[in-house]
Design an enzyme around this catalytic site. Structure first.
Site, short mmCIF file in Angstrom:
data_model
loop_
_atom_site.label_atom_id
_atom_site.label_comp_id
_atom_site.label_asym_id
_atom_site.label_seq_id
_atom_site.Cartn_x
_atom_site.Cartn_y
_atom_site.Cartn_z
CG HIS A 274 -0.10 16.72 -23.95
ND1 HIS A 274 0.95 17.52 -24.06
CD2 HIS A 274 0.84 15.51 -23.56
CE1 HIS A 274 2.00 17.08 -23.66
NE2 HIS A 274 2.05 15.84 -23.34
NE ARG B 131 -4.10 -1.82 2.03
CZ ARG B 131 -3.84 -3.08 3.00
NH1 ARG B 131 -3.03 -2.87 3.98
NH2 ARG B 131 -4.78 -4.02 3.03
CG HIS C 126 4.56 11.42 -25.39
ND1 HIS C 126 3.26 11.62 -25.66
CD2 HIS C 126 4.93 12.69 -23.90
CE1 HIS C 126 2.86 12.58 -24.89
NE2 HIS C 126 3.61 13.11 -23.92
CE LYS D 130 -1.20 13.56 -14.96
NZ LYS D 130 -1.48 13.87 -16.26
CG ASN E 66 -3.14 17.46 -20.42
OD1 ASN E 66 -1.92 16.63 -20.29
ND2 ASN E 66 -4.23 17.23 -19.47
CG HIS F 254 -2.81 11.78 -25.76
ND1 HIS F 254 -3.48 12.34 -24.72
CD2 HIS F 254 -1.63 11.40 -25.41
CE1 HIS F 254 -2.36 12.58 -23.67
NE2 HIS F 254 -1.23 11.78 -24.23
CD GLU G 83 -4.40 15.87 -15.32
OE1 GLU G 83 -4.29 14.68 -15.27
OE2 GLU G 83 -3.79 16.52 -16.49
NE ARG H 299 -0.10 17.00 -12.79
CZ ARG H 299 0.27 16.36 -12.06
NH1 ARG H 299 0.39 16.16 -10.76
NH2 ARG H 299 1.39 15.43 -12.41
CE LYS I 15 4.51 17.71 -14.72
NZ LYS I 15 4.82 16.30 -15.42
CD GLU J 235 5.89 16.76 -22.88
OE1 GLU J 235 5.53 17.62 -22.40
OE2 GLU J 235 5.03 15.81 -23.07
#
Lengths: 356, 356
Positions: B237, B110, B254, B132, B234, B241, B226, B230, B216, B174
């Site tokens: 993005h 956990r 990417h 993330k 993106n 994507h 998010e 936040r 960031k 990025e």
């Protein structure tokens, strides 16, 4: 070298307890864009469709559900149900369904809301409150999981009226544990209500579940991620896990293993930590009245596990408990009602004696 | 009906940036009972054993690592390495290794500490900061994961000196995105340093990685999970994507997809949201100087993806973006340097035009 700091925050939620509490599920999920239901198929069979028009994944409750494959199945169900981060997954069932649903909700799109609707006494008083979720690994039970606190918990004590005797008794093991941890007032209440609890008296169930939830909520709030003080909730559990491991998982219901664990912890506390004989007697009497085994001898006899639960097998199980370091099991013991100590190491001779 | 409330708390951590930052790994893990290492096998091949005497699981970096099976492998590795809740898992590699290691650490018992040691520019400026983590499901990319903030992040810019050109360029996509979001000062710095970045100049790399991490960190601290603001991260993005989905995951790096996404977002912002033509020109010029494609035509040509990246295929990809509701893609656009808007819906005609 340069360094950048990052700070984060918290969360709060409600546990509703009482006859009919699950009827609040509709209201509680009304603000969400979508709802999906994960449910024990026995709960659906007994209570019919749980949330109108919500897609429902029915599963067969039990430890065999708590695998990476089972988790993958629930995650794909969330995706095919079109859940977004603003959706909610409602989990109806006992501890294994709550564990799996909670973990899937923790992970799907990095966390969506979960509404826990525990349908067993054990799940209402223990598993559903506190945000612990987990699956089992090949290497051990509950080794992968998260602390994912639910949006809300609905402890509908009416759902307990259809519990079979074995499930009711298993839950009473955790009720008695929680009462000993809670202290004199909680323990006295449970003792006074025990016969009525065994008869599934609705008022007694509602009263006792609420007291147990309050005890647990107080402990969880002080240590949400079990870094220290929350471990008092593991009273009796080092022994219980060794029993479950030695018996083979699923052979002895968790609450029954906890009952025997409580009896062993009481005897250990009396002999190692100055706990009064009266507390041991009180613990054993409560377990007896609840129809639970109050010694290893009772348990071996009731479940025909003479060989599996030999002292050697139990010692091996204790050395592999996931809470402690391998080779040095740590115990949680009650010195008095409401006075629980953690991280206790027991002398080999005492252990051998207790497990005989 | 009765209700019980439960409240919870937070966490903070440091990102170290600079040549040699990864040497702090020993000090940072010294207080832990055990350490295990998850590492990209190419990083081990280039840099040798990463942490003395720590058990190391070497993996082949890439999206194919990010599955439930891959996760199970790392979790069992944590168990067989004897990690406790007081241990740390150190993840050395690019974004996929950090994603998988971060998620395994989030789940093992956990949640144990994870030390992120990103070894690509893309991971240093973006993936490793912000907590993330994710794996892919059959239903889509990054659909299961968590926000598991690391104990610390070590952005060792010396590790970037061995990056191949494709990885360096992908990271620059990025970097440029982060600079546009950060505002005039960040963008000017990146523009001034761009040629030196392309030459892997150590001082320029350290300076620019730090600025990107600061941008960031500020955004992540304001919205760690998010829920709203936040999402400015993106930028570009939604298009990126759709490109990755239409091309087939893994075909277009990417950061390269993000580069083309930035060029499309700039054009979209100019035509839908009053962004100045100067910002579009500035964006395209930075992408060109970084050796990145600055239009769909460039990308189709460079990767021989004429059919895969047809306007129809991209429209289909946009409608299935995981950030927005199916059928109504939402875009993040920059109206000015440092002024980013979210949740923008673009007119069908404009979209068709942009994707032509």
């Amino acid at each position: 070298m340069n360094s950048v700091s990052i700070s984060l925050e918290g969360h709060a939620y409600e546990v509703l307890v009482g006859a009919g509490a699950s009827a609040s599920a509709g209201d509680l999920t009304a603000g969400r864009d979508r709802v999906a239901v994960l449910a024990d198929q026995r709960v659906v069979a007994l209570h019919g469709p749980l949330l109108k028009a919500a897609p429902t994944l029915e599963v067969l409750a039990g430890e065999s559900l708590k695998t990476l494959e089972g988790l993958g199945r629930v995650l794909e169900f969330c995706a095919t149900s079109g859940l977004s981060r603003g959706s909610v997954l409602a989990a109806y069932g006992g501890g294994t369904v709550g564990d799996l649903g909670g973990l899937a909700a923790a992970l799907y799109k990095r966390g969506i809301a979960v509404l826990q609707v525990p349908t067993t006494l054990l799940a209402q008083v223990d598993a559903s409150v506190g945000g612990k979720t987990a699956i089992n690994l090949a290497s051990g039970k509950n080794l992968a999981g998260s602390f994912h606190h639910p949006a809300a918990v609905l402890c509908d004590t009416r759902l307990l009226e259809t519990l079979d005797d074995a499930e009711l008794r298993s839950g009473l093991g955790e009720v008695i544990k929680t009462a000993i941890i809670g202290g004199e007032e909680a323990l006295e209440l449970v003792e006074r209500r025990l016969d009525r609890l065994c008869q599934r008296d609705p008022a007694a169930l509602a009263e006792v579940v609420e007291v147990c939830v309050r005890v647990k909520a107080r402990i969880v709030a002080a240590d949400p991620e079990e870094r220290g003080s929350r471990r008092v909730l593991n009273l009796g559990h080092t022994f219980a896990h060794a029993i479950e491991l030695a018996a083979g998982f699923g052979r002895v219901p968790h609450g029954v293993a906890v009952a025997v664990g409580l009896s062993l912890a009481a005897r250990a506390a009396e002999r190692s930590s100055g706990a009064p004989a009266a507390l041991t007697a009180r613990t054993l009497r409560a377990l007896d009245r609840a129809g639970l085994p109050s010694s290893l001898a009772d348990l071996r006899e009731a479940y025909s596990l003479q060989g599996e639960l030999s002292p050697q097998a139990l010692l091996h199980g204790l050395r592999h408990d996931k809470k402690g370091v391998v080779g040095a099991p740590e115990f949680v013991l009650a010195r008095r009602e409401g006075d629980v100590i953690m991280g206790v190491h027991l002398d080999e001779n005492l252990l051998t004696d207790l497990l005989g």
